[in-house]
Enzyme design. Structure first.
Site, PDB file in Angstrom:
ATOM      1  N   ARG A  72       0.659  17.886  -9.116  1.00 20.58           N
ATOM      2  CA  ARG A  72       1.203  16.622  -9.653  1.00 20.58           C
ATOM      3  C   ARG A  72       2.297  16.037  -8.772  1.00 20.58           C
ATOM      4  NH1 ARG A  72       0.420  19.921 -13.778  1.00 20.58           N
ATOM      5  NH2 ARG A  72      -1.298  19.382 -15.171  1.00 20.58           N
ATOM      6  N   LYS A  81       2.160   3.690  -0.215  1.00 25.70           N
ATOM      7  CA  LYS A  81       0.777   3.516  -0.686  1.00 25.70           C
ATOM      8  C   LYS A  81      -0.084   4.575  -0.022  1.00 25.70           C
ATOM      9  CE  LYS A  81      -0.574  -0.860  -0.194  1.00 25.70           C
ATOM     10  NZ  LYS A  81      -1.333  -2.093  -0.496  1.00 25.70           N
ATOM     11  N   GLU A 104      -0.874  -5.940  13.951  1.00 29.45           N
ATOM     12  CA  GLU A 104       0.162  -5.922  12.900  1.00 29.45           C
ATOM     13  C   GLU A 104       1.514  -6.373  13.482  1.00 29.45           C
ATOM     14  OE1 GLU A 104      -0.645  -5.529   9.778  1.00 29.45           O
ATOM     15  OE2 GLU A 104      -2.699  -4.904  10.240  1.00 29.45           O
ATOM     16  N   LYS A 126       8.841  -4.424   6.905  1.00 30.07           N
ATOM     17  CA  LYS A 126       8.036  -3.724   5.892  1.00 30.07           C
ATOM     18  C   LYS A 126       8.965  -3.097   4.848  1.00 30.07           C
ATOM     19  CE  LYS A 126       4.260  -1.423   4.287  1.00 30.07           C
ATOM     20  NZ  LYS A 126       2.916  -0.983   4.472  1.00 30.07           N
ATOM     21  N   GLU A 184       3.679  -3.610  -5.747  1.00 34.60           N
ATOM     22  CA  GLU A 184       2.841  -4.810  -5.648  1.00 34.60           C
ATOM     23  C   GLU A 184       2.714  -5.524  -6.967  1.00 34.60           C
ATOM     24  OE1 GLU A 184      -0.915  -3.985  -3.800  1.00 34.60           O
ATOM     25  OE2 GLU A 184      -0.037  -4.128  -1.831  1.00 34.60           O
ATOM     26  N   ARG A 194       4.908  -8.491  -1.943  1.00 40.67           N
ATOM     27  CA  ARG A 194       4.286  -7.644  -0.929  1.00 40.67           C
ATOM     28  C   ARG A 194       3.044  -8.310  -0.322  1.00 40.67           C
ATOM     29  NH1 ARG A 194       4.632  -1.036  -1.426  1.00 40.67           N
ATOM     30  NH2 ARG A 194       3.204  -0.526   0.218  1.00 40.67           N
ATOM     31  N   ASN A 202      -0.141  -9.523   3.872  1.00 39.68           N
ATOM     32  CA  ASN A 202      -1.566  -9.780   4.111  1.00 39.68           C
ATOM     33  C   ASN A 202      -1.807 -11.005   4.986  1.00 39.68           C
ATOM     34  OD1 ASN A 202      -2.571  -7.588   2.690  1.00 39.68           O
ATOM     35  ND2 ASN A 202      -2.325  -8.660   0.749  1.00 39.68           N
ATOM     36  N   HIS A 259      -4.964 -11.330   7.030  1.00 40.25           N
ATOM     37  CA  HIS A 259      -5.888 -10.259   6.636  1.00 40.25           C
ATOM     38  C   HIS A 259      -7.108 -10.729   5.841  1.00 40.25           C
ATOM     39  CE1 HIS A 259      -2.803  -7.709   8.254  1.00 40.25           C
ATOM     40  NE2 HIS A 259      -3.453  -6.609   7.939  1.00 40.25           N
ATOM     41  N   HIS A 271     -10.188  -9.009   7.348  1.00 45.34           N
ATOM     42  CA  HIS A 271     -11.083  -8.050   6.680  1.00 45.34           C
ATOM     43  C   HIS A 271     -12.534  -8.530   6.732  1.00 45.34           C
ATOM     44  CE1 HIS A 271      -7.553  -6.350   4.145  1.00 45.34           C
ATOM     45  NE2 HIS A 271      -7.757  -5.627   5.222  1.00 45.34           N
ATOM     46  N   HIS A 301      -9.679  -3.355  14.104  1.00 44.34           N
ATOM     47  CA  HIS A 301      -8.938  -3.941  12.993  1.00 44.34           C
ATOM     48  C   HIS A 301      -7.882  -4.946  13.485  1.00 44.34           C
ATOM     49  CE1 HIS A 301      -6.587  -4.194   9.283  1.00 44.34           C
ATOM     50  NE2 HIS A 301      -5.520  -3.856   9.995  1.00 44.34           N
TER      51      HIS A 301
HETATM   52  N1  NAD Z   1      -1.334   3.166   3.131  1.00 41.79           N
HETATM   53  C1  NAD Z   1      -1.061   2.028   3.694  1.00 41.79           C
HETATM   54  O1  NAD Z   1      -0.105   1.339   3.343  1.00 41.79           O
HETATM   55  C2  NAD Z   1      -1.916   1.574   4.838  1.00 41.79           C
HETATM   56  C3  NAD Z   1      -1.549   0.425   5.568  1.00 41.79           C
HETATM   57  C4  NAD Z   1      -2.345   0.056   6.647  1.00 41.79           C
HETATM   58  C5  NAD Z   1      -3.490   0.781   6.975  1.00 41.79           C
HETATM   59  N2  NAD Z   1      -3.816   1.877   6.245  1.00 41.79           N
HETATM   60  C6  NAD Z   1      -5.001   2.675   6.571  1.00 41.79           C
HETATM   61  O2  NAD Z   1      -4.834   3.238   7.873  1.00 41.79           O
HETATM   62  C7  NAD Z   1      -6.114   3.550   8.399  1.00 41.79           C
HETATM   63  C8  NAD Z   1      -6.150   3.180   9.858  1.00 41.79           C
HETATM   64  O3  NAD Z   1      -5.121   3.872  10.535  1.00 41.79           O
HETATM   65  P1  NAD Z   1      -5.054   3.953  12.120  1.00 41.79           P
HETATM   66  O4  NAD Z   1      -5.335   2.615  12.695  1.00 41.79           O
HETATM   67  O5  NAD Z   1      -3.809   4.632  12.475  1.00 41.79           O
HETATM   68  O6  NAD Z   1      -6.345   4.824  12.494  1.00 41.79           O
HETATM   69  P2  NAD Z   1      -6.630   6.402  12.522  1.00 41.79           P
HETATM   70  O7  NAD Z   1      -5.758   7.134  11.612  1.00 41.79           O
HETATM   71  O8  NAD Z   1      -8.097   6.552  12.390  1.00 41.79           O
HETATM   72  O9  NAD Z   1      -6.217   6.796  14.021  1.00 41.79           O
HETATM   73  C9  NAD Z   1      -6.938   6.241  15.088  1.00 41.79           C
HETATM   74  C10 NAD Z   1      -7.474   7.292  16.055  1.00 41.79           C
HETATM   75  O10 NAD Z   1      -6.443   7.677  16.937  1.00 41.79           O
HETATM   76  C11 NAD Z   1      -6.291   9.088  16.946  1.00 41.79           C
HETATM   77  N3  NAD Z   1      -4.874   9.317  17.186  1.00 41.79           N
HETATM   78  C12 NAD Z   1      -3.843   9.146  16.326  1.00 41.79           C
HETATM   79  N4  NAD Z   1      -2.687   9.298  16.960  1.00 41.79           N
HETATM   80  C13 NAD Z   1      -2.977   9.605  18.240  1.00 41.79           C
HETATM   81  C14 NAD Z   1      -2.190   9.847  19.386  1.00 41.79           C
HETATM   82  N5  NAD Z   1      -0.870   9.731  19.376  1.00 41.79           N
HETATM   83  N6  NAD Z   1      -2.830  10.143  20.546  1.00 41.79           N
HETATM   84  C15 NAD Z   1      -4.188  10.186  20.602  1.00 41.79           C
HETATM   85  N7  NAD Z   1      -4.972   9.923  19.559  1.00 41.79           N
HETATM   86  C16 NAD Z   1      -4.376   9.630  18.387  1.00 41.79           C
HETATM   87  C17 NAD Z   1      -6.835   9.546  15.617  1.00 41.79           C
HETATM   88  O11 NAD Z   1      -7.257  10.891  15.693  1.00 41.79           O
HETATM   89  C18 NAD Z   1      -7.977   8.573  15.424  1.00 41.79           C
HETATM   90  O12 NAD Z   1      -9.110   8.991  16.158  1.00 41.79           O
HETATM   91  C19 NAD Z   1      -7.118   2.801   7.556  1.00 41.79           C
HETATM   92  O13 NAD Z   1      -7.826   3.697   6.741  1.00 41.79           O
HETATM   93  C20 NAD Z   1      -6.262   1.883   6.690  1.00 41.79           C
HETATM   94  O14 NAD Z   1      -6.840   1.629   5.443  1.00 41.79           O
HETATM   95  C21 NAD Z   1      -3.051   2.289   5.175  1.00 41.79           C
END
Ligand code: NAD
Length: 361
Positions: A120, A142, A184, A226, A236, A241, A245, A248, A252, A264
């Protein structure tokens, strides 16, 4: 290069985003006295960047183990959480222990959601290693995973104990992943941070070349925005918040329509240019604002036009299905009162702005 801190003001759950070369070392003080610390990561990330974390956990006097999860959006699902939680239980992780998420947004979401629900709720520290996770995914609490029915449909708010970001970890990031974060960064620059926008103007080359000091400055500016938005609207509820977007809605839709052709951040970039033009067509802002949107996106080396061959009707349908829209078409656009949400603008204006970014018919 010094280490800087940005406070996320959330009362009893307030925490720091620590940015700089000494950030990961802060784990030692943060987790001192803990019994066990589970590091959740991915193979490639752990190979490059887990060592300083492990040393810091040793210094905290805790036992640690690294738990790898799969790489790619398809692994951001409940089966991964199930498997991870079982491995944590078999290792003996207890409620007063802690989890560290070392990786990009996927790790942040999977480890964050697992930490939110395991026993939990156990403490989590976010240690982002992608630019996108440093400026966005790791801040704000989030967490969640995807269902076949849609992205991020199962999740929880679970604020971390801290976010520890060392921009030198970005040296090993694939180019496409850097561009994801740059989309971003462009968004934050256009959300009204003139200092960040000026940094993009002056130092775009150093940003794209991953100069750690320049990137640290950029991450701090983005994290501040942020953090402010999250503090205003943690769950939200007020709509505040929603400004995050910007770019976006079309972004998207383009990701879905163009498949993997667009990263992305590239999709968001085109979405930002579109938002600038749509606001201009709707006479919310003068043409100079639309020009400025294009300029910031282009300086960061991101596309200002959609890939050829997309049909406006298909893209509009995808935008209508956006989970954040209330059935109609919802955008976040610049205007006389800054960036705000706009519901159901004139369809002719939408078509005109889509045509500007190369989406017609
Ligand atoms: N929770 C939130 O508020 C929030 C906000 C924005 C995005 N997201 C989520 O984030 C995800 C995308 O995240 P992302 O763009 O970081 O992609 P990701 O986590 O898939 O990372 C991208 C790639 O880079 C690799 N990688 C990471 N750090 C590295 C490093 N320093 N050196 C070499 N390789 C590295 C990873 O293994 C992966 O293959 C999506 O699922 C999205 O929905 C969440």
């Amino acid at each position: 290069m010094s280490t800087e801190r940005v406070r996320v003001e959330l009362g009893a759950r307030a925490y720091d985003v620590v940015v700089g070369p000494a950030a990961l070392g802060e784990l030692a003080a943060l987790l001192a006295g803990r019994r066990r610390v589970a590091v959740v990561s991915q193979a490639v990330v752990a190979a490059h960047h887990a060592e300083p974390l492990r040393r810091a956990i040793d210094a905290a006097g805790a036992r640690h183990e690294t738990f790898l999860v799969g790489d790619g959006e398809e692994h951001k699902r409940l089966a991964t959480v199930d498997d991870l939680a079982r491995r944590l239980a078999q290792w003996g992780l207890r409620r007063d222990d802690a989890v560290v998420a070392l990786g990009g947004g996927i790790v942040a979401d999977v480890a964050g959601f697992t930490a939110a629900t395991y026993h939990r709720g156990v403490d989590v520290v976010q240690a982002p290693t992608t630019l996108l996770a440093m400026v966005d995914a790791s801040i704000g609490g989030k967490t969640g995973v995807n269902l076949p029915e849609g992205k991020n449909l199962v999740g929880a708010f679970h604020q971390p104990l801290a976010v520890l970001a060392d921009p030198s970890t970005l040296a090993t990031l694939p180019e496409r992943e850097l561009r994801c974060g740059l989309g971003e960064v462009a968004k934050y620059a256009l959300l009204g941070d003139d200092v960040l926008a000026a940094t993009v103007d002056r130092e775009a080359e150093a940003i794209r070349g991953r100069d750690p000091a320049t990137l640290a400055g950029v991450v701090v500016r983005c994290a501040r925005i942020k953090a402010r938005v999250v503090a205003d609207d943690e769950r939200e509820l007020t709509g505040r918040r929603a400004v995050l977007n910007l770019g976006h809605t079309l972004g998207h839709a383009l990701e879905m329509a163009a498949g993997h052709e667009l990263a992305h951040g590239e999709a968001v970039a085109v979405g930002l240019v579109f938002a600038g033009h749509l606001a201009c067509v709707l006479e919310r802002v003068p043409p100079a604002v639309a020009t400025r949107y294009e300029e910031v996106v282009a300086r960061l080396g991101l596309p200002v036009r959609a890939p050829a061959g997309l049909r406006a009707a298909d893209v509009a349908e995808l935008m209508r299905r956006d989970k954040k829209s209330a059935g109609g078409l919802t955008f976040v656009l610049p205007g006389p009162d800054g960036v705000t949400r706009v519901d159901d603008p004139d369809p002719a204006a939408v078509s005109k702005a889509l045509a500007v970014v190369g989406i017609e018919g």
